[in-house]
Design a protein around this motif. Structure first.
Motif, short mmCIF file in Angstrom:
data_model
loop_
_atom_site.label_atom_id
_atom_site.label_comp_id
_atom_site.label_asym_id
_atom_site.label_seq_id
_atom_site.Cartn_x
_atom_site.Cartn_y
_atom_site.Cartn_z
N SER A 18 0.84 -1.20 0.00
CA SER A 18 0.00 0.00 0.00
C SER A 18 0.87 1.25 0.00
O SER A 18 2.06 1.20 0.33
CB SER A 18 -0.91 0.01 1.23
N SER A 68 -6.24 3.30 2.13
CA SER A 68 -6.82 2.26 1.27
C SER A 68 -6.22 2.21 -0.13
O SER A 68 -6.64 1.37 -0.94
CB SER A 68 -8.35 2.47 1.17
N ASP A 126 -8.54 -5.49 5.90
CA ASP A 126 -8.29 -4.17 6.50
C ASP A 126 -9.48 -3.65 7.28
O ASP A 126 -9.33 -2.81 8.17
CB ASP A 126 -7.85 -3.16 5.43
N ASP A 138 -16.51 -0.61 6.68
CA ASP A 138 -16.13 -1.65 5.72
C ASP A 138 -16.52 -3.05 6.20
O ASP A 138 -16.70 -3.30 7.40
CB ASP A 138 -14.61 -1.60 5.51
#
Length: 253
Positions: free
Chosen positions: A137, A160, A195, A238
């Motif tokens: 990431s 993200s 995540d 999420d």
């Protein structure tokens, strides 16, 4: 030989779709665990994550990998399959998915793993985090360069943004794998998670809840409760998923 206990959960959180998927398979020697977090919109992400889990488990079961390099190859083959399944003009036109795969040889007491994206694997020994995967990431790159601390990852506005995930062109795909199999000791615990879980639970919470849990199912349940409490202020938080493996010495024959 090691005895293994597995528990898992996958929750859509505050979203309309659950784009996470996870699963496991075992033979008389190997346990293969896979967890994925899809992206693509309008249902494409859930297709991508399920495809990643199904393909990896099916291909591993046909020819179990003994080395991380072989597991990396399986991830790259799965990437090719995901790309081939795209259909322009549908929810499947831009499918991507993170993936993390753990293999435990419970006869030889070894483990190896591979991943792409920011779904993680944590390895605990004596209740403490011994190791974990490093995200592909933008913010992990900032940590590696000394710009951010590990804790700042969780609140960074670009946390993200991924450098890699299944669905990229083969030459662009990053896959990280352990070069050598790691020795597993009785009592070790492994956690695979997306995540949507680790964003809310730092190492201290993972360790304290693990210490208090009587079994894998109870721990997973406590992690889910902790995520819901921490994300209560976000109505559209999420999806979150987790799969844990607890090891112990097998009873004498």
């Amino acid at each position: 030989m090691l005895a293994l206990e597995v528990a898992l959960l996958s929750d859509r959180g505050g979203r309309k779709y659950n784009e996470d998927a996870c699963g496991h398979w075992h033979s008389g020697r190997h346990l293969c665990c896979v967890l994925a977090d899809g992206a693509g919109g309008h249902g494409g992400g859930d297709i991508a994550s399920r495809l990643a889990v199904q393909e990896l488990i099916a291909r591993f079961s046909q020819q179990p990998s003994e080395r991380a390099a072989e597991l990396e190859r399986l991830l790259r083959v799965t990437n090719d399959v995901l790309i081939s399944e795209r259909v322009p003009g549908t929810a499947k036109q831009d499918m991507h998915s993170t993936v993390v795969c753990l293999v435990i040889d419970f006869v030889q007491h070894t483990a190896h793993w591979a991943h792409s994206g920011d779904s993680r694997m944590y390895w605990f020994r004596q209740g403490r985090v011994l190791d974990r995967t490093r995200d592909h990431s933008l913010v992990q790159g900032l940590v590696d360069s000394g710009v951010l601390t590990l804790e700042q990852i969780r609140s960074h506005p670009k946390r993200s943004e991924l450098r890699s995930a299944l669905g990229l062109a083969p030459e662009m795909l990053e896959v990280s794998a352990r070069e050598a199999a790691q020795e597993v000791q009785a009592g070790d615990v492994f956690l695979l998670c997306t995540d949507g879980l680790w964003e809310y639970l730092d190492d201290e919470v993972l360790e304290s809840t693990l210490a208090a849990a009587p079994n894998p199912g109870a721990w997973i349940g406590e992690l889910a409760t902790a995520v819901r409490a921490a994300a209560a202020h976000k109505t559209s938080h999420d999806n979150f998923s987790a799969l844990t493996v607890w090891t112990r010495a097998a009873p004498a024959a």
